[in-house]
Write a protein that holds these residues in place. Structure first.
Motif, PDB file in Angstrom:
ATOM      1  N   VAL A 324       0.842  -1.203   0.000  1.00  0.00           N
ATOM      2  CA  VAL A 324       0.000   0.000   0.000  1.00  0.00           C
ATOM      3  C   VAL A 324       0.875   1.249   0.000  1.00  0.00           C
ATOM      4  O   VAL A 324       0.570   2.240  -0.686  1.00  0.00           O
ATOM      5  N   ILE A 327       2.104   1.937  -3.502  1.00  0.00           N
ATOM      6  CA  ILE A 327       1.048   2.525  -4.332  1.00  0.00           C
ATOM      7  C   ILE A 327       0.817   3.981  -3.939  1.00  0.00           C
ATOM      8  O   ILE A 327       0.609   4.858  -4.789  1.00  0.00           O
ATOM      9  N   LEU A 330       3.520   6.061  -5.425  1.00  0.00           N
ATOM     10  CA  LEU A 330       3.342   6.157  -6.874  1.00  0.00           C
ATOM     11  C   LEU A 330       2.208   7.115  -7.233  1.00  0.00           C
ATOM     12  O   LEU A 330       2.302   7.866  -8.209  1.00  0.00           O
ATOM     13  N   ARG A 331       1.141   7.099  -6.454  1.00  0.00           N
ATOM     14  CA  ARG A 331      -0.015   7.934  -6.772  1.00  0.00           C
ATOM     15  C   ARG A 331       0.153   9.374  -6.279  1.00  0.00           C
ATOM     16  O   ARG A 331      -0.063  10.326  -7.030  1.00  0.00           O
ATOM     17  N   THR A 338      -3.841   4.779 -11.358  1.00  0.00           N
ATOM     18  CA  THR A 338      -4.172   3.359 -11.214  1.00  0.00           C
ATOM     19  C   THR A 338      -5.650   3.227 -10.892  1.00  0.00           C
ATOM     20  O   THR A 338      -6.336   4.212 -10.597  1.00  0.00           O
ATOM     21  N   THR A 341      -6.348   2.347  -4.944  1.00  0.00           N
ATOM     22  CA  THR A 341      -5.124   2.072  -4.185  1.00  0.00           C
ATOM     23  C   THR A 341      -4.942   0.595  -3.916  1.00  0.00           C
ATOM     24  O   THR A 341      -3.830   0.067  -3.994  1.00  0.00           O
ATOM     25  N   PRO A 344      -4.198  -2.603  -7.153  1.00  0.00           N
ATOM     26  CA  PRO A 344      -2.852  -3.049  -7.525  1.00  0.00           C
ATOM     27  C   PRO A 344      -2.200  -3.933  -6.464  1.00  0.00           C
ATOM     28  O   PRO A 344      -1.462  -4.860  -6.797  1.00  0.00           O
ATOM     29  N   VAL A 345      -2.476  -3.641  -5.182  1.00  0.00           N
ATOM     30  CA  VAL A 345      -1.887  -4.457  -4.120  1.00  0.00           C
ATOM     31  C   VAL A 345      -2.449  -5.874  -4.155  1.00  0.00           C
ATOM     32  O   VAL A 345      -1.715  -6.862  -4.012  1.00  0.00           O
ATOM     33  N   THR A 451      -1.846   0.526 -13.529  1.00  0.00           N
ATOM     34  CA  THR A 451      -2.224  -0.465 -12.519  1.00  0.00           C
ATOM     35  C   THR A 451      -1.287  -1.666 -12.569  1.00  0.00           C
ATOM     36  O   THR A 451      -0.821  -2.154 -11.527  1.00  0.00           O
ATOM     37  N   ALA A 454       2.168  -0.639 -11.242  1.00  0.00           N
ATOM     38  CA  ALA A 454       2.146  -0.483  -9.788  1.00  0.00           C
ATOM     39  C   ALA A 454       2.084  -1.841  -9.096  1.00  0.00           C
ATOM     40  O   ALA A 454       2.766  -2.071  -8.086  1.00  0.00           O
ATOM     41  N   ALA A 455       1.253  -2.752  -9.642  1.00  0.00           N
ATOM     42  CA  ALA A 455       1.146  -4.095  -9.060  1.00  0.00           C
ATOM     43  C   ALA A 455       2.475  -4.837  -9.164  1.00  0.00           C
ATOM     44  O   ALA A 455       2.893  -5.538  -8.236  1.00  0.00           O
ATOM     45  N   ALA A 458       4.907  -3.281  -6.625  1.00  0.00           N
ATOM     46  CA  ALA A 458       4.512  -3.680  -5.269  1.00  0.00           C
ATOM     47  C   ALA A 458       4.883  -5.130  -5.011  1.00  0.00           C
ATOM     48  O   ALA A 458       5.371  -5.477  -3.927  1.00  0.00           O
TER      49      ALA A 458
END
Length: 510
Positions: A324, A327, A330-331, A338, A341, A344-345, A451, A454-455, A458
């Motif tokens: 988290v 993300i 990144l955001r 994405t 939040t 992606p996690v 997305t 980011a995933a 992460a």
């Protein structure tokens, strides 16, 4: 507004202090290793007892063994003998093993074997000891010599520690006529200890002899004599030859007192030889073993106290805040777009089952086909709930088909797609299709790629073994993460992507 800002700052400070304090306590006070690769020494000590038994007499041989009550903890202790009874008793702070046999003859060999390690969290029990003792009776020339030695000792000492240290140094001055008289031609260490005890007793200072073994691998060892005295709070250890205070960390206390290491009835020529070697063991595994053998259960209230299967689950759960945080950065700081939040996690968690490369392919294929189905269903003018139900069912069918074909093709990794969160995929497809309709295909693709990126990031961060170990072992780190997240919650500045977008305005202003 100002009160709210102050409240937030106080909350962030409290969380930071708590997180740092608890983690520092675990590392520096308890001594939990920071890395999973850390190892601790494991000592194997063998005491070989040899003697000659009388042919017609019952044999009873006693030997002191380590009390192991403070700095060290036993992992395994064994008494190896043939046709001997074995019993262990505690007497005056010592432990003594007794081997006994009714009929044996000739040369006999017994073994005492001990596996030990440093105790992680020291014995918290309050130490007790004598703070006063009666004087040893002495008269004649010895009394005059003792009083002559004590006069300068009192003058050059300020407390119990310095008094004992000064006494030892005086007794080791063999050129002093008073020392020569008291030693009577015997300058051995045990005899010096007797004279030191005599002088200290006149000053009513208690003293004990302690016998130690030096923990050095592959070298013959003999018991080494040290002296100790109680100052009201703790034991003070002194070298009887130099007066140096403090027992070295590589000394293992074997027994206390004046008695010899071995006493026996029904035999003769008893001799004990020591052999030592050390090995290494994973520090956390060793801590678990010592935790089971001591009262200082510092792992009892940690995540290592959970059942093994539950531990594996929590190893995943404690990494979710790390994902988290990735993300969030990144955001909020970079400006990456994405699908929310947590999506992606959750996709990153799914990658743990499918592995990264295969997971990206599956995500891309299933999402693309799902978007095509969603576009087709849009023409049927269905309501949202039926539409989602159809997409979910389609995702299940698609996952089952991919798993079946993967199995037929020998790609066993494809079977793990069944663990891919179907609801996540369904909602991802639905949200991407809505974004497509509202913002256009280009924006939807940008969000989908963001997305997936980011995933992926992460997943990579959440899969670092050293980080997983650290967060699982020191969960108070999560309080520090919460403090950082709260601080980021009030960030209203530009994101990196916005600086690129508004670069032209910056040039125009300049």
């Amino acid at each position: 507004m100002r009160a709210l800002t102050l409240h937030l700052k106080i909350l962030i400070t409290i969380l930071l202090v708590l997180g740092v304090s608890i983690t520092a306590y675990q590392i520096f006070v308890i001594g939990i290793p920071v890395t999973e690769d850390a190892t601790d020494d494991l000592w194997n000590i063998d005491a070989k007892v040899e003697f000659v038994a009388n042919a017609k007499d019952p044999v009873k041989i006693q030997m002191f063994v380590p009390p192991l009550n403070r700095d060290y903890v036993s992992l395994n202790e064994s008494f190896i003998s043939n046709n001997y009874g074995v019993s262990v008793n505690r007497v005056d702070g010592n432990r003594k093993v007794t081997w006994s046999a009714r009929r044996v003859s000739g040369k006999q060999t017994l073994y005492y074997r001990l596996v030990l390690t440093k105790r992680y969290s020291g014995d918290k029990t309050k130490v007790k000891g004598p703070v006063f003792r009666d004087s040893i009776a002495v008269d004649g020339p010895e009394k005059i010599a003792a009083e002559a030695l004590l006069a300068p000792i009192r003058q050059h000492s300020a407390d119990v520690e310095t008094f004992i240290s000064e006494t030892i140094k005086r007794v080791n001055n063999l050129n002093d006529d008073n020392v020569k008289l008291l030693l009577a031609g015997d300058p051995s260490t045990p005899h010096k200890a007797q004279i030191i005890e005599l002088l200290l007793s006149i000053a009513h200072v208690p003293m004990e002899r302690v016998h130690t073994i030096r923990l050095v691998a592959d070298q013959p060892q003999n018991p080494e004599l040290w002296l100790r005295s109680f100052n009201g709070n703790d034991w003070l250890y002194f070298n009887p030859e130099s007066g140096e205070q403090g027992l070295p960390s590589d000394r293992l206390l074997w027994w206390i007192g004046d008695e010899p290491l071995v006493t026996m009835d029904g035999g003769k020529k008893a001799n004990v030889t020591f052999s030592l070697n050390n090995s290494e063991m994973n520090a956390i595994r060793l801590a678990k073993l010592t935790d089971e053998n001591t009262d200082a259960n510092f792992l009892e209230y940690s995540l290592y106290g959970l059942p093994l299967q539950t531990q594996q689950t929590f190893m995943i759960m404690v990494m979710i805040p790390i994902g988290v945080l990735v993300i969030l950065v990144l955001r909020n700081l970079i400006g990456l777009q994405t699908l929310g939040t947590f999506t992606p996690v959750l996709i990153a968690l799914a990658f743990r089952e499918t592995q990264l490369e295969f997971g990206i392919i599956l995500f891309t294929v299933i999402t693309a086909l799902g978007l095509m189905l969603r576009s087709y269903l849009e023409h049927l003018k269905l309501q949202m709930l039926p539409r989602l139900s159809v997409v979910l069912t389609f995702v299940v069918i698609l996952i089952a088909a991919i798993s079946l074909f993967s199995h037929k093709l020998g790609l066993e990794r494809g079977l793990s797609v069944a663990l891919f969160p179907m609801v996540i995929l369904t909602m991802t497809i639905e949200r991407l299709s809505i974004t497509w309709e509202e913002r256009g295909g280009g924006h939807a693709m940008k969000v989908a790629i963001g997305t997936l990126f980011a995933a992926t990031l992460a997943y990579l961060v959440m899969s670092v073994p050293e980080l997983v170990y650290f967060v699982f072992t020191f969960p108070a780190v999560l309080l520090i993460l919460v403090a950082f997240m709260l601080a980021m919650g009030r960030y209203r500045g530009y994101r990196l992507t916005e600086l690129v977008r508004f670069k032209a305005f910056l040039k125009a202003d300049s």
